[in-house]
Motif scaffolding. Structure first.
Motif, PDB file in Angstrom:
ATOM      1  N   GLY A 183       0.762  -1.247   0.000  1.00 18.89           N
ATOM      2  CA  GLY A 183       0.000   0.000   0.000  1.00 18.89           C
ATOM      3  C   GLY A 183       0.784   1.284   0.000  1.00 18.89           C
ATOM      4  N   ILE A 184       1.549   1.539   1.050  1.00 17.78           N
ATOM      5  CA  ILE A 184       2.288   2.802   1.144  1.00 17.78           C
ATOM      6  C   ILE A 184       3.351   2.881   0.049  1.00 17.78           C
ATOM      7  CG2 ILE A 184       3.887   4.142   2.579  1.00 17.78           C
ATOM      8  CD1 ILE A 184       2.291   3.189   5.011  1.00 17.78           C
ATOM      9  N   ASP A 185       3.996   1.761  -0.229  1.00 22.56           N
ATOM     10  CA  ASP A 185       5.002   1.701  -1.290  1.00 22.56           C
ATOM     11  C   ASP A 185       4.375   2.076  -2.635  1.00 22.56           C
ATOM     12  OD1 ASP A 185       7.338   1.211  -2.700  1.00 22.56           O
ATOM     13  OD2 ASP A 185       7.305  -0.959  -2.420  1.00 22.56           O
ATOM     14  N   ARG A 186       3.180   1.576  -2.890  1.00 19.31           N
ATOM     15  CA  ARG A 186       2.488   1.886  -4.151  1.00 19.31           C
ATOM     16  C   ARG A 186       2.168   3.370  -4.252  1.00 19.31           C
ATOM     17  NH1 ARG A 186      -1.922  -2.634  -5.770  1.00 19.31           N
ATOM     18  NH2 ARG A 186      -1.640  -1.669  -7.796  1.00 19.31           N
ATOM     19  N   VAL A 187       1.657   3.943  -3.165  1.00 24.60           N
ATOM     20  CA  VAL A 187       1.301   5.368  -3.161  1.00 24.60           C
ATOM     21  C   VAL A 187       2.543   6.224  -3.415  1.00 24.60           C
ATOM     22  CG1 VAL A 187       0.468   7.261  -1.702  1.00 24.60           C
ATOM     23  CG2 VAL A 187      -0.723   5.067  -1.699  1.00 24.60           C
ATOM     24  N   LEU A 188       3.643   5.897  -2.749  1.00 22.74           N
ATOM     25  CA  LEU A 188       4.886   6.652  -2.934  1.00 22.74           C
ATOM     26  C   LEU A 188       5.427   6.520  -4.354  1.00 22.74           C
ATOM     27  CD1 LEU A 188       6.702   5.934   0.450  1.00 22.74           C
ATOM     28  CD2 LEU A 188       5.591   8.049  -0.275  1.00 22.74           C
ATOM     29  N   ARG A 189       5.367   5.313  -4.909  1.00 21.74           N
ATOM     30  CA  ARG A 189       5.844   5.096  -6.279  1.00 21.74           C
ATOM     31  C   ARG A 189       5.012   5.881  -7.286  1.00 21.74           C
ATOM     32  NH1 ARG A 189       8.758   0.096  -7.545  1.00 21.74           N
ATOM     33  NH2 ARG A 189       9.467  -0.821  -5.618  1.00 21.74           N
TER      34      ARG A 189
ATOM     35  N   GLY B 234       3.129   8.547  -6.721  1.00 30.71           N
ATOM     36  CA  GLY B 234       3.361   9.983  -6.524  1.00 30.71           C
ATOM     37  C   GLY B 234       4.681  10.448  -7.116  1.00 30.71           C
ATOM     38  N   ALA B 235       5.740   9.700  -6.844  1.00 31.05           N
ATOM     39  CA  ALA B 235       7.055  10.060  -7.383  1.00 31.05           C
ATOM     40  C   ALA B 235       7.055   9.950  -8.904  1.00 31.05           C
ATOM     41  CB  ALA B 235       8.129   9.157  -6.781  1.00 31.05           C
TER      42      ALA B 235
ATOM     43  N   VAL C 112       7.311  12.467 -14.215  1.00 36.39           N
ATOM     44  CA  VAL C 112       6.767  12.541 -15.577  1.00 36.39           C
ATOM     45  C   VAL C 112       6.229  13.946 -15.857  1.00 36.39           C
ATOM     46  CG1 VAL C 112       4.929  11.693 -17.084  1.00 36.39           C
ATOM     47  CG2 VAL C 112       6.332  10.074 -15.808  1.00 36.39           C
ATOM     48  N   ALA C 113       5.548  14.542 -14.887  1.00 35.39           N
ATOM     49  CA  ALA C 113       5.039  15.906 -15.070  1.00 35.39           C
ATOM     50  C   ALA C 113       6.184  16.890 -15.260  1.00 35.39           C
ATOM     51  CB  ALA C 113       4.187  16.311 -13.866  1.00 35.39           C
ATOM     52  N   TRP C 114       7.243  16.712 -14.480  1.00 29.67           N
ATOM     53  CA  TRP C 114       8.416  17.581 -14.601  1.00 29.67           C
ATOM     54  C   TRP C 114       9.034  17.457 -15.989  1.00 29.67           C
ATOM     55  CZ3 TRP C 114      13.695  16.518 -11.869  1.00 29.67           C
ATOM     56  CH2 TRP C 114      14.519  17.622 -12.000  1.00 29.67           C
ATOM     57  N   ALA C 115       9.171  16.221 -16.470  1.00 29.39           N
ATOM     58  CA  ALA C 115       9.742  15.997 -17.798  1.00 29.39           C
ATOM     59  C   ALA C 115       8.843  16.597 -18.879  1.00 29.39           C
ATOM     60  CB  ALA C 115       9.934  14.503 -18.037  1.00 29.39           C
TER      61      ALA C 115
ATOM     62  N   ILE D 174      12.273   8.745 -16.491  1.00 26.49           N
ATOM     63  CA  ILE D 174      12.427   7.493 -15.747  1.00 26.49           C
ATOM     64  C   ILE D 174      11.273   7.324 -14.762  1.00 26.49           C
ATOM     65  CG2 ILE D 174      13.842   8.362 -13.832  1.00 26.49           C
ATOM     66  CD1 ILE D 174      14.483   5.096 -15.705  1.00 26.49           C
ATOM     67  N   GLY D 175      10.534   8.382 -14.504  1.00 27.58           N
ATOM     68  CA  GLY D 175       9.367   8.319 -13.632  1.00 27.58           C
ATOM     69  C   GLY D 175       8.300   7.351 -14.128  1.00 27.58           C
ATOM     70  N   ILE D 176       8.386   6.956 -15.387  1.00 29.42           N
ATOM     71  CA  ILE D 176       7.453   5.971 -15.932  1.00 29.42           C
ATOM     72  C   ILE D 176       7.616   4.643 -15.209  1.00 29.42           C
ATOM     73  CG2 ILE D 176       6.938   4.597 -17.995  1.00 29.42           C
ATOM     74  CD1 ILE D 176       7.585   7.145 -19.631  1.00 29.42           C
ATOM     75  N   VAL D 177       8.830   4.307 -14.790  1.00 27.75           N
ATOM     76  CA  VAL D 177       9.094   3.021 -14.130  1.00 27.75           C
ATOM     77  C   VAL D 177       8.394   2.925 -12.772  1.00 27.75           C
ATOM     78  CG1 VAL D 177      10.880   1.493 -13.222  1.00 27.75           C
ATOM     79  CG2 VAL D 177      11.235   2.660 -15.402  1.00 27.75           C
ATOM     80  N   PRO D 178       8.625   3.861 -11.839  1.00 27.45           N
ATOM     81  CA  PRO D 178       7.901   3.740 -10.573  1.00 27.45           C
ATOM     82  C   PRO D 178       6.390   3.909 -10.737  1.00 27.45           C
ATOM     83  CG  PRO D 178       9.167   5.775 -10.601  1.00 27.45           C
ATOM     84  CD  PRO D 178       9.575   4.978 -11.802  1.00 27.45           C
TER      85      PRO D 178
END
Length: 64
Positions: free
Chosen positions: A7-13, A15-16, A21-24, A34-38
């Motif tokens: 759960g928490i790991d998924r939310v953090l991934r 969000g990051a 991706v938004a920044w790129a 690389i944000g596509i991976v998480p």
């Protein structure tokens, strides 16, 4: 494919991943894609590196 991202790991991934991706997309550095991976691993709940490392963040249900 057994889920290994909890759960928490998924939310953090997610969000990051969304943040990178938004920044790129807004003109950030190319490496930010690389944000596509998480984002993907958080969305599907499975990380290919975790089985190699013998790691899981999913909660284990105890059988009674």
């Amino acid at each position: 494919m057994k889920l290994n991202v909890g759960g928490i790991d998924r939310v953090l991934r997610i969000g990051a991943g969304l943040g990178l991706v938004a920044w790129a997309a807004m003109g950030g550095p190319v490496w930010a894609w690389i944000g596509i991976v998480p984002l993907a691993t958080g969305a599907i709940g499975w990380c290919p590196a975790y089985p190699l490392l013998g790691f899981s963040t999913c909660s284990m249900k105890k059988s009674t």
